[in-house]
Design a protein around this motif. Sequence first.
Motif, mmCIF file in Angstrom:
data_model
loop_
_atom_site.group_PDB
_atom_site.id
_atom_site.type_symbol
_atom_site.label_atom_id
_atom_site.label_comp_id
_atom_site.label_asym_id
_atom_site.label_seq_id
_atom_site.Cartn_x
_atom_site.Cartn_y
_atom_site.Cartn_z
ATOM 1 N N ALA A 94 -3.603 0.933 1.692
ATOM 2 C CA ALA A 94 -2.637 0.442 2.686
ATOM 3 C C ALA A 94 -2.865 -1.107 3.271
ATOM 4 C CB ALA A 94 -2.492 1.027 3.992
ATOM 5 N N ASP A 95 -4.137 -1.175 2.576
ATOM 6 C CA ASP A 95 -4.847 -2.059 2.075
ATOM 7 C C ASP A 95 -4.861 -3.130 1.471
ATOM 8 O OD1 ASP A 95 -6.027 -2.027 4.859
ATOM 9 O OD2 ASP A 95 -8.634 -1.955 4.015
ATOM 10 N N TYR A 97 -5.878 7.170 0.801
ATOM 11 C CA TYR A 97 -4.852 6.425 2.055
ATOM 12 C C TYR A 97 -4.698 4.835 2.140
ATOM 13 C CZ TYR A 97 -1.147 4.842 4.851
ATOM 14 O OH TYR A 97 0.254 4.259 5.905
ATOM 15 N N GLN A 114 -1.391 -2.620 0.322
ATOM 16 C CA GLN A 114 -0.292 -3.313 1.335
ATOM 17 C C GLN A 114 -0.351 -5.079 1.685
ATOM 18 O OE1 GLN A 114 3.093 -3.189 -0.069
ATOM 19 N NE2 GLN A 114 2.941 -1.063 -0.784
ATOM 20 N N TYR A 115 -1.672 -5.542 2.656
ATOM 21 C CA TYR A 115 -1.170 -6.068 3.417
ATOM 22 C C TYR A 115 -1.426 -7.623 3.336
ATOM 23 C CZ TYR A 115 -3.073 -8.771 7.292
ATOM 24 O OH TYR A 115 -3.362 -9.712 8.406
ATOM 25 N N LEU A 134 3.651 -0.485 7.842
ATOM 26 C CA LEU A 134 2.209 -1.271 7.928
ATOM 27 C C LEU A 134 0.821 -0.985 9.737
ATOM 28 C CD1 LEU A 134 1.275 -4.339 5.417
ATOM 29 C CD2 LEU A 134 0.833 -2.056 5.578
ATOM 30 N N ILE A 171 -5.039 4.562 10.328
ATOM 31 C CA ILE A 171 -4.962 2.943 9.490
ATOM 32 C C ILE A 171 -2.997 3.475 9.433
ATOM 33 C CG2 ILE A 171 -4.336 2.689 6.860
ATOM 34 C CD1 ILE A 171 -7.407 2.775 6.236
ATOM 35 N N LYS A 172 -2.784 4.690 9.424
ATOM 36 C CA LYS A 172 -1.545 5.217 9.110
ATOM 37 C C LYS A 172 -0.958 4.705 10.755
ATOM 38 C CE LYS A 172 2.194 6.952 7.453
ATOM 39 N NZ LYS A 172 3.066 6.621 5.607
ATOM 40 N N THR A 227 0.654 13.641 5.363
ATOM 41 C CA THR A 227 0.779 12.582 6.212
ATOM 42 C C THR A 227 1.512 13.346 7.952
ATOM 43 O OG1 THR A 227 2.618 11.169 4.821
ATOM 44 C CG2 THR A 227 3.007 10.799 7.198
ATOM 45 N N TRP A 267 -3.439 0.568 11.810
ATOM 46 C CA TRP A 267 -3.340 -0.321 10.317
ATOM 47 C C TRP A 267 -4.556 -0.402 10.661
ATOM 48 C CZ3 TRP A 267 -4.300 -5.588 9.568
ATOM 49 C CH2 TRP A 267 -4.502 -6.104 8.504
ATOM 50 N N TYR A 311 8.784 6.974 6.579
ATOM 51 C CA TYR A 311 7.429 6.523 6.303
ATOM 52 C C TYR A 311 6.630 7.560 6.697
ATOM 53 C CZ TYR A 311 9.296 1.753 6.559
ATOM 54 O OH TYR A 311 9.889 0.819 5.823
ATOM 55 N N LEU A 341 3.829 3.457 -0.009
ATOM 56 C CA LEU A 341 2.578 4.002 1.660
ATOM 57 C C LEU A 341 4.492 4.881 2.267
ATOM 58 C CD1 LEU A 341 1.850 1.292 3.285
ATOM 59 C CD2 LEU A 341 0.340 2.672 2.324
#
Length: 577
Positions: free
Chosen positions: A114-115, A110, A117-118, A456, A395-396, A357, A399, A30, A290
């Motif tokens: 991520a959103d 990014y 994926q939620y 997440l 967010i990383k 990252t 979240w 990750y 991600l």
Amino acid sequence: MRASLLIAAGVLSLAAVVNGQLGWAPLTPYVPAESFDTLLKTSSYDERYRQTNLLSELGSSFDGIKFLVTQGASLIPSLASFASALPANLTVEPGLSKLALATQAYLALYGGVADVQYPVRTVYRFCAPINTFKHAAANLVIVNGVPLGNGVSLYSTAIFSLVNGPLLLNLPPYSGGYWLIPFYDAYGEVFNVLGSRQGDNGGGSFLLVPHDWQAPEGLDIPQEFKLIRSPTQEGIILGRTSFNGTGAANWTLTWNFTRWGPNPRGDDVPDVVFPKGAGLAYPGTAAATLQAINTADPWAFWKVAGEVFRRNGQSSIPTPLVKELGKIGIYRDFGFVSYGLDVNTTDALAIAPILATRIAVAKYTFLGTPATNYWKLPVYNGAWGNDYVLAAAIIKGFWISNRLDDAAYYYNYLDSNGQPLVGNNTYELLLPKAPPATSGAFWSVQALDIDRWTLLYGPYPLNTALSSPVAGLYVRPDGSIPIRVQVASPPANTTAASRGWNWVPGYPGHFHLILRIYAGDASVLSDTYVPPPIVKLAAGSSGNSTTGGSSPAPSPAAGPSAGGASPSPAYGGRRAI
């Protein structure tokens, strides 16, 4: 993909474990394994502060990223393995500029990935369709052994899409305590908040519309409707209702969304119907999108990011960056198009997630100063505007967030001697009085494991928080609140009052603390409130005394172990009270 870069840089762990839908692993895949080296493998506070901030600040600009690639290792030694393993074509022009642009794009996009994926990776996927609230009448939701929540809030989630037109949200009056409903755009930024602190206890009707929406001719909007304009077509609503420790048995909410007005695509066009369990029905929502390290499909992130961009536009992504995205195959009308990309671009797209990252994690390592007892309050949490590096970091690493006036998040990675927090020590946090929450809201303290990472939720959040309304909180007669942070459980058959301190579970390796203050007072909003120091206690004062009273005297902290600690088995969701 230049696989040699991944292996030679030491960022690919073939033994990384991914469990269930959320997954956890020892950092990789990750985030790169060296992500916290500026914190953990530096010899002094000054070096920690300098290297961490250099990495995050240089990573915030196009030219700064190019400097990191070509000369960064001379100032930040943990970049050396990355820099030495880069393909030669990305260290000179035009490949160098392609890598800088791709790194910027990754950071800016990014939040959207991520959103996406939620809804397909959490408990929400089993519970409610798009544009419908799921009210979880429990203060903690357990997902793959991870309790998500702060222990005193009941969570209400809705994933929304305005593709079929505006949505009407009806809220009944509510006077049961502190509550708030933040609205998040497709990239994770808060664009509106309803709640008790905002004066919404009387309820009302709120019409959620696209940012450029105009009522069709002949359609009258009732005067009692309050318009909320969403910057993006899609987003998330995450309501929180505090039950103040009274239990959730009688908790009921009737928040609901209904379609309002005609279909913007035409009366004869059928509504878009989202497949059950597929969230917003994005292609390629595998966990690998991600991962900073993804040898199987190095374009996985870009495929989803391009589609988020196509559906939702730029929102807060800076316009100059948006104008450059076509150079790496990302278009507003088409999403990600790989056709015709040259080797410089494809190499840059494959490798940019690693560097991006590292930059995001450095930004997330919020280091305070000795004057603030090493606590740091990111005042633009949830309201970062076009600071896409801060957005990616939040967010990383966490979240989702709130605006400062709704919830303040204080971070601390260091004890009172400026040394990283490690699990073989016991620490004391002595609050002289309760942190300044107002409006019937609460505060909490939690440890997060930075030796392990989740897909997440960033640093592993297994251990639950010590929250102010939870029964059993010990407050001394003078109003102070003693807190011990340690891995070992308190002595059996004791309470916080009988032993004289409250417990926040630590982790065997490295961790950081987060202090949340909901509805903070003026000292929080002005960033003048300073939490007390985290003091390392003398060896042997592990907290087995049940006499209560004062804590053992602190001793000077030893330097952190350079190698870190190995992750331990799951702890079983121990409750902090």
